[in-house]
Design a protein around this motif. Sequence first.
Motif, PDB file in Angstrom:
ATOM      1  N   ALA A  56       0.876  -1.179   0.000  1.00 40.08           N
ATOM      2  CA  ALA A  56       0.000   0.000   0.000  1.00 40.08           C
ATOM      3  C   ALA A  56       0.914   1.229   0.000  1.00 40.08           C
ATOM      4  O   ALA A  56       2.137   1.096   0.170  1.00 40.08           O
ATOM      5  CB  ALA A  56      -0.865  -0.026   1.247  1.00 40.08           C
ATOM      6  N   CYS A  57       0.328   2.429  -0.140  1.00 39.03           N
ATOM      7  CA  CYS A  57       1.215   3.594  -0.245  1.00 39.03           C
ATOM      8  C   CYS A  57       1.957   3.884   1.061  1.00 39.03           C
ATOM      9  O   CYS A  57       2.938   4.613   1.064  1.00 39.03           O
ATOM     10  CB  CYS A  57       0.465   4.822  -0.759  1.00 39.03           C
ATOM     11  N   ASN A  58       1.556   3.247   2.172  1.00 43.76           N
ATOM     12  CA  ASN A  58       2.341   3.413   3.420  1.00 43.76           C
ATOM     13  C   ASN A  58       3.286   2.220   3.661  1.00 43.76           C
ATOM     14  O   ASN A  58       3.768   2.019   4.766  1.00 43.76           O
ATOM     15  CB  ASN A  58       1.401   3.602   4.613  1.00 43.76           C
ATOM     16  N   CYS A  59       3.511   1.435   2.622  1.00 43.89           N
ATOM     17  CA  CYS A  59       4.466   0.305   2.654  1.00 43.89           C
ATOM     18  C   CYS A  59       3.972  -0.915   3.425  1.00 43.89           C
ATOM     19  O   CYS A  59       4.753  -1.829   3.717  1.00 43.89           O
ATOM     20  CB  CYS A  59       5.843   0.724   3.156  1.00 43.89           C
ATOM     21  N   GLU A  60       2.684  -0.935   3.788  1.00 40.75           N
ATOM     22  CA  GLU A  60       2.123  -2.148   4.397  1.00 40.75           C
ATOM     23  C   GLU A  60       2.013  -3.236   3.334  1.00 40.75           C
ATOM     24  O   GLU A  60       1.687  -2.938   2.174  1.00 40.75           O
ATOM     25  CB  GLU A  60       0.704  -1.867   4.917  1.00 40.75           C
ATOM     26  N   THR A  61       2.233  -4.479   3.750  1.00 43.14           N
ATOM     27  CA  THR A  61       2.014  -5.605   2.838  1.00 43.14           C
ATOM     28  C   THR A  61       0.684  -6.273   3.207  1.00 43.14           C
ATOM     29  O   THR A  61      -0.027  -5.789   4.079  1.00 43.14           O
ATOM     30  CB  THR A  61       3.143  -6.648   2.960  1.00 43.14           C
ATOM     31  N   SER A  62       0.435  -7.423   2.599  1.00 46.66           N
ATOM     32  CA  SER A  62      -0.821  -8.136   2.897  1.00 46.66           C
ATOM     33  C   SER A  62      -0.789  -8.758   4.295  1.00 46.66           C
ATOM     34  O   SER A  62      -1.805  -9.227   4.789  1.00 46.66           O
ATOM     35  CB  SER A  62      -1.042  -9.227   1.844  1.00 46.66           C
ATOM     36  N   GLU A  63       0.376  -8.800   4.931  1.00 46.27           N
ATOM     37  CA  GLU A  63       0.508  -9.441   6.246  1.00 46.27           C
ATOM     38  C   GLU A  63       0.747  -8.366   7.317  1.00 46.27           C
ATOM     39  O   GLU A  63       1.701  -7.581   7.188  1.00 46.27           O
ATOM     40  CB  GLU A  63       1.707 -10.403   6.177  1.00 46.27           C
ATOM     41  N   GLY A  64      -0.081  -8.357   8.350  1.00 48.37           N
ATOM     42  CA  GLY A  64       0.087  -7.369   9.428  1.00 48.37           C
ATOM     43  C   GLY A  64       1.484  -7.466  10.037  1.00 48.37           C
ATOM     44  O   GLY A  64       1.970  -8.568  10.298  1.00 48.37           O
ATOM     45  N   GLY A  65       2.120  -6.335  10.268  1.00 48.66           N
ATOM     46  CA  GLY A  65       3.448  -6.338  10.889  1.00 48.66           C
ATOM     47  C   GLY A  65       4.582  -6.541   9.909  1.00 48.66           C
ATOM     48  O   GLY A  65       5.756  -6.464  10.281  1.00 48.66           O
ATOM     49  N   VAL A  66       4.260  -6.827   8.640  1.00 46.87           N
ATOM     50  CA  VAL A  66       5.306  -6.973   7.624  1.00 46.87           C
ATOM     51  C   VAL A  66       5.197  -5.791   6.659  1.00 46.87           C
ATOM     52  O   VAL A  66       4.153  -5.593   6.028  1.00 46.87           O
ATOM     53  CB  VAL A  66       5.193  -8.302   6.835  1.00 46.87           C
ATOM     54  N   PHE A  67       6.261  -5.012   6.581  1.00 45.03           N
ATOM     55  CA  PHE A  67       6.293  -3.850   5.697  1.00 45.03           C
ATOM     56  C   PHE A  67       7.363  -4.103   4.627  1.00 45.03           C
ATOM     57  O   PHE A  67       8.267  -4.919   4.839  1.00 45.03           O
ATOM     58  CB  PHE A  67       6.628  -2.587   6.514  1.00 45.03           C
ATOM     59  N   ALA A  68       7.243  -3.438   3.492  1.00 37.74           N
ATOM     60  CA  ALA A  68       8.256  -3.643   2.442  1.00 37.74           C
ATOM     61  C   ALA A  68       8.528  -2.316   1.742  1.00 37.74           C
ATOM     62  O   ALA A  68       7.651  -1.437   1.700  1.00 37.74           O
ATOM     63  CB  ALA A  68       7.794  -4.697   1.442  1.00 37.74           C
ATOM     64  N   CYS A  69       9.732  -2.198   1.203  1.00 37.74           N
ATOM     65  CA  CYS A  69      10.105  -0.919   0.576  1.00 37.74           C
ATOM     66  C   CYS A  69      11.195  -1.133  -0.478  1.00 37.74           C
ATOM     67  O   CYS A  69      11.938  -2.113  -0.436  1.00 37.74           O
ATOM     68  CB  CYS A  69      10.605   0.060   1.637  1.00 37.74           C
ATOM     69  N   GLY A  70      11.250  -0.211  -1.409  1.00 37.66           N
ATOM     70  CA  GLY A  70      12.325  -0.212  -2.400  1.00 37.66           C
ATOM     71  C   GLY A  70      12.064  -1.134  -3.574  1.00 37.66           C
ATOM     72  O   GLY A  70      10.917  -1.475  -3.889  1.00 37.66           O
ATOM     73  N   ASP A  71      13.144  -1.572  -4.202  1.00 32.81           N
ATOM     74  CA  ASP A  71      13.048  -2.327  -5.457  1.00 32.81           C
ATOM     75  C   ASP A  71      12.331  -3.667  -5.336  1.00 32.81           C
ATOM     76  O   ASP A  71      11.899  -4.222  -6.346  1.00 32.81           O
ATOM     77  CB  ASP A  71      14.459  -2.589  -6.012  1.00 32.81           C
ATOM     78  N   VAL A  72      12.245  -4.202  -4.137  1.00 36.18           N
ATOM     79  CA  VAL A  72      11.585  -5.511  -3.972  1.00 36.18           C
ATOM     80  C   VAL A  72      10.063  -5.377  -4.083  1.00 36.18           C
ATOM     81  O   VAL A  72       9.352  -6.375  -4.178  1.00 36.18           O
ATOM     82  CB  VAL A  72      12.011  -6.156  -2.620  1.00 36.18           C
ATOM     83  N   THR A  73       9.566  -4.160  -4.099  1.00 36.76           N
ATOM     84  CA  THR A  73       8.117  -3.937  -4.113  1.00 36.76           C
ATOM     85  C   THR A  73       7.615  -3.530  -5.498  1.00 36.76           C
ATOM     86  O   THR A  73       8.403  -3.312  -6.422  1.00 36.76           O
ATOM     87  CB  THR A  73       7.726  -2.817  -3.119  1.00 36.76           C
ATOM     88  N   ASN A  74       6.307  -3.355  -5.575  1.00 36.02           N
ATOM     89  CA  ASN A  74       5.687  -2.975  -6.853  1.00 36.02           C
ATOM     90  C   ASN A  74       5.653  -1.454  -7.062  1.00 36.02           C
ATOM     91  O   ASN A  74       4.909  -0.994  -7.908  1.00 36.02           O
ATOM     92  CB  ASN A  74       4.267  -3.555  -6.947  1.00 36.02           C
ATOM     93  N   VAL A  75       6.461  -0.682  -6.316  1.00 33.48           N
ATOM     94  CA  VAL A  75       6.502   0.771  -6.604  1.00 33.48           C
ATOM     95  C   VAL A  75       6.966   0.942  -8.051  1.00 33.48           C
ATOM     96  O   VAL A  75       7.799   0.175  -8.541  1.00 33.48           O
ATOM     97  CB  VAL A  75       7.440   1.585  -5.672  1.00 33.48           C
ATOM     98  N   SER A  76       6.444   1.962  -8.707  1.00 29.50           N
ATOM     99  CA  SER A  76       6.597   1.987 -10.162  1.00 29.50           C
ATOM    100  C   SER A  76       8.035   2.234 -10.635  1.00 29.50           C
ATOM    101  O   SER A  76       8.428   1.748 -11.669  1.00 29.50           O
ATOM    102  CB  SER A  76       5.663   3.021 -10.765  1.00 29.50           C
ATOM    103  N   ASP A  77       8.842   2.977  -9.897  1.00 33.84           N
ATOM    104  CA  ASP A  77      10.190   3.267 -10.395  1.00 33.84           C
ATOM    105  C   ASP A  77      11.248   2.812  -9.410  1.00 33.84           C
ATOM    106  O   ASP A  77      11.052   2.882  -8.207  1.00 33.84           O
ATOM    107  CB  ASP A  77      10.325   4.757 -10.687  1.00 33.84           C
TER     108      ASP A  77
END
Length: 327
Positions: free
Chosen positions: A281-302
């Motif tokens: 999500a735009c606040n870096c939450e993933t589908s799992e509570g307590g797990v956040f993700a950021c950067g190239d490993v995610t679906n952010v566009s650039d």
Amino acid sequence: MTDIKLTDVPQEVKKRSLEPDANTIYDVIVIGGGPAGMTACVYLARKKMSVLLISNDFGGQVLWTSEIENYMGYQYIMGRELAQKFTEQVNSFPIAVRVPDEVIAVEQDEHLFLVQTKYEGNYKGQAVIIASGKQPRILDIPKERELTGRGVSYCATCDAPLYAGKDAAIIGGANSAIWAAIDLKKVARKVYLIVRSKIKADHILVERIDQEANVEQLIGYIPIEIKGKDRVESLVIKNTKTDEIKELSVQGIFVEAGLIPNTGFLRDMVKTNERNEIIVACNCETSEGGVFACGDVTNVSDKQIIIACGEGAKAALSAYRYIIEKK
Ligand SMILES: Cc1cc2nc3c(=O)[nH]c(=O)nc-3n(C[C@H](O)[C@H](O)[C@H](O)COP(=O)(O)OP(=O)(O)OC[C@H]3O[C@@H](n4cnc5c(N)ncnc54)[C@H](O)[C@@H]3O)c2cc1C
């Protein structure tokens, strides 16, 4: 207005990083020490969170980059130098650092996450930030694996100097392939650029190799086999339209065929897209509570350093709010 003098900036930053402890329950465990993970660590430490950083290295893809001209604050900086500056900043905070090590699994046990490493057992955290970035895609052709490190390379920035006066081939047509050609043309005798369909790199970069006498662009070819006994001796390529086969006598092969997300250790814990990138999500939450993700490993566009840093900051602030609400 306060006058800030350069002398006010500490010249030597004291190293304050901590030894990791398997008995501690960390507020947040950050997986990955690239721009995203390192920024997340700094943000968390400034919020007085207990943080453990686990990473194969400090710097991630920045270590494979030669010149950087689009990271604000530096008109021009070498990748290794920027990685070093990020590392110093992380080390100036009381962050537990487990580098180098590799995360091989993340499991959830009641309200805690157990993060298993390859060399040092398990660590516990209340939240996890995945900042594990990407790794080079392999070609999957004969002799590629056997001759990796013996002529086959995935890092032109690291290995181009080894091909001084030699002949080398680069496989790929995006920015990273053109950067590899720019690095290699300075040292190698001959550089072949093997591109499947067309060059998809920034014009400003392509201009830097277009007129070079020692760079030959072979457009419409794919690699099909690497030959060599103990080291690379040649690369066999095939024309995608005519099936014509060519054998190029080269001592180095640089694979720049794109990158794939490092998500294997998560084993379907979080939702990913068709490219295997973690959906955030735009606040870096993933589908799992307590797990956040950021950067190239995610679906952010650039995928850029400055974007990864920004996403790392967002993930840290979201994880911070998650921990505060939990306590
Ligand atoms: C050749 C090249 C040139 C580039 N040039 C530029 C440029 O000029 N400007 C720009 O803005 N961007 C550039 N980029 C892109 C930029 O480097 C990336 O967007 C950025 O590094 C992404 O940061 P990240 O932290 O998300 O991931 P990464 O940099 O990929 O870092 C991921 C980290 O996670 C670690 N890791 C992975 N898996 C595990 C695991 N299982 N356990 C522990 N650790 C793990 C890795 O070792 C690494 O430290 C370039 C990229 C390349 C490849």
